[in-house]
Design a protein around this motif. Structure first.
Motif, PDB file in Angstrom:
ATOM      1  N   GLN A  39      -1.015  -3.604  -6.909  1.00  0.00           N
ATOM      2  CA  GLN A  39      -2.139  -4.165  -7.336  1.00  0.00           C
ATOM      3  C   GLN A  39      -2.135  -5.686  -6.839  1.00  0.00           C
ATOM      4  O   GLN A  39      -1.187  -6.234  -6.513  1.00  0.00           O
ATOM      5  CB  GLN A  39      -2.131  -4.105  -8.889  1.00  0.00           C
ATOM      6  CG  GLN A  39      -3.364  -4.937  -9.476  1.00  0.00           C
ATOM      7  CD  GLN A  39      -3.218  -4.586 -11.010  1.00  0.00           C
ATOM      8  OE1 GLN A  39      -2.508  -3.875 -11.501  1.00  0.00           O
ATOM      9  NE2 GLN A  39      -4.110  -5.191 -11.530  1.00  0.00           N
ATOM     10  N   LEU A  83       0.018  -4.001 -15.183  1.00  0.00           N
ATOM     11  CA  LEU A  83       0.057  -4.186 -13.735  1.00  0.00           C
ATOM     12  C   LEU A  83       0.533  -3.022 -13.402  1.00  0.00           C
ATOM     13  O   LEU A  83       1.429  -2.103 -13.923  1.00  0.00           O
ATOM     14  CB  LEU A  83       0.936  -5.318 -13.211  1.00  0.00           C
ATOM     15  CG  LEU A  83       0.466  -6.773 -13.743  1.00  0.00           C
ATOM     16  CD1 LEU A  83       1.474  -7.860 -13.256  1.00  0.00           C
ATOM     17  CD2 LEU A  83      -0.912  -7.135 -13.152  1.00  0.00           C
ATOM     18  N   LYS A 121     -11.852  -5.629  -4.850  1.00  0.00           N
ATOM     19  CA  LYS A 121     -11.270  -5.930  -6.364  1.00  0.00           C
ATOM     20  C   LYS A 121     -10.705  -7.112  -6.551  1.00  0.00           C
ATOM     21  O   LYS A 121     -10.215  -7.836  -5.884  1.00  0.00           O
ATOM     22  CB  LYS A 121     -10.309  -4.700  -6.371  1.00  0.00           C
ATOM     23  CG  LYS A 121     -10.698  -3.183  -6.155  1.00  0.00           C
ATOM     24  CD  LYS A 121      -9.654  -2.278  -6.487  1.00  0.00           C
ATOM     25  CE  LYS A 121     -10.087  -0.782  -6.277  1.00  0.00           C
ATOM     26  NZ  LYS A 121      -9.031   0.028  -6.499  1.00  0.00           N
TER      27      LYS A 121
END
Length: 401
Positions: free
Chosen positions: A392, A388, A44
């Motif tokens: 993350q 957010l 990611k």
């Protein structure tokens, strides 16, 4: 019999060829199945964020602003002390006036007639007094010669006394009329500006009705209410910073009220502005007071704060991820194809989001002073928190500190 043997031999050869082909295919399938499965790996992308390094300070200076109004030292509603009809209005709203300048006048014709009547009565009274005194003087000579009785002489003297008393009464009445004539003219009690006019020419007004509002032009004063704990630290004569509109002044504390306002629960301060201050009556005045609070904490941008649960405030801190676990070999004695989920990995040079609870002690402009689950040197996100979540992966794009 000789024809059957060749056919049997040919059939046997065909079966052996088929079995060999089948064995070869089975071996190939077995070898292919024993190969390890390829696991799909998806990385990611880390989100760039704006961050700031926390710097701890020993305390904060709290700026408090208190609001009041500017009023001239003399602000008065003025009017006539007696009823009457307005005969003259010489000024209007906005006009500047000087002390003793005529502002308005009542119709005084009735009072002038009464004045003339009293003056005539006094003149007649003086004639009667003069005659009575001459009569008493002659009677006194006759009395000494015993040509007049004592009783008659006393009556003549009593007449003179009555005339003199009547004269004093008429004189007092005349003075009263003259005073009414004087008060029929409204004059300015001090230099100032006419703020409002409440009556018109020809209007009949009652005693005490306001005709004008007059605002003095000398020594503008600000009246500001502050908490009692603030007023207790001030003293008369102290210089205080004041703001009126876009102007800044150094005001002088002229007085501190001795009572607490029952509505606002504040103590009123009377602060004089410079003599040449250009301000308007009723303008808002602001007093700024500073106090120091010795509580260690951190200054952060207001935008770095986000809502938490149960009414708390949060900030998003940046933490480095823990080292990745060592990969293990996949061994299967009897390989069986299985569907494996995508595995997310975080590069070790990136940061992770972590939510922290904080307490806001004070805010000023675009900064907030906070304490809580944070330490000096940590980085926090200062913008875009709504995009957010905890855990993350992010990359600080700018570090301020």
């Amino acid at each position: 019999m000789s024809n059957i043997q060749p056919r049997v031999k040919a059939l046997s050869m065909s079966i052996k060829s088929s079995l060999a082909l089948l064995a070869s295919l089975s071996l190939s399938a077995c070898l292919f199945g024993c190969q390890p499965e390829v696991i799909a790996v998806t990385i990611k992308p880390a989100v760039p964020v704006t961050s700031e390094v926390l710097t701890q300070v020993s305390g904060y200076e709290q700026q408090q602003q208190y609001t009041g109004t500017v009023r001239a030292a003399n602000t008065t509603d003025i009017g006539f002390e007696q009823p009457g009809k307005i005969e003259l209005l010489s000024v209007d709203s906005g006009d500047s006036v000087k002390r003793h300048q005529v502002l308005a006048r009542l119709d005084t014709r009735v009072l002038q007639a009464m004045e003339r009547e009293l003056q005539a009565a006094l003149a007649q009274n003086q004639i009667d007094i003069d005659l009575a005194k001459r009569t008493v003087s002659r009677s006194n000579q006759l009395k000494n010669s015993q040509y007049i009785a004592e009783q008659q002489f006393d009556e003549l003297q009593s007449r003179v006394d009555k005339l003199l008393a009547n004269q004093r009464q008429q004189t007092a009445n005349l003075q009263r009329i003259q005073l009414q004539l004087e008060k029929s003219v409204l004059t300015a009690p001090f230099d100032g500006v006419v703020a409002q006019k409440f009556a018109n020419l020809g209007e009949v007004v009652n005693q005490g009705n306001a005709i004008f509002t007059l605002i003095g032009q000398n020594q503008p004063t600000a009246y500001i209410g502050v908490p009692s704990q603030v007023s207790s630290k001030l003293s008369v004569g102290q210089t205080l910073p004041l703001t009126v509109g876009e102007q800044h002044f150094a005001g002088v504390l002229a007085g501190i009220s001795g009572e607490l306002n029952p509505i606002s629960r504040t103590v009123e301060l009377r602060i004089t502005l410079p003599q040449d201050a250009t301000v308007y009556n009723g303008e808002l005045a602001y007093l700024t007071s500073a106090s120091w609070t010795a509580t260690p904490g951190f200054w952060v941008p207001i935008g770095a704060l986000t809502d938490g649960i149960r009414g708390r405030w949060n900030i998003l801190a940046l933490v480095q991820p823990t080292p990745a676990a060592t990969e293990t070999e996949l061994e299967q004695t009897q390989p069986q194809p299985q569907l494996q989920p995508n595995v997310a990995t975080t590069p070790t040079n990136h940061w992770l989001i972590e939510r922290r609870d904080v307490h806001i002690l004070y805010s000023h402009n675009d900064k907030a002073y906070i304490t809580g689950a944070i330490t000096a040197g940590e980085q926090i996100v200062t913008a875009g928190q709504h995009k957010l979540v905890s855990g993350q992966a992010v990359t600080p794009s700018r570090i301020k500190g």
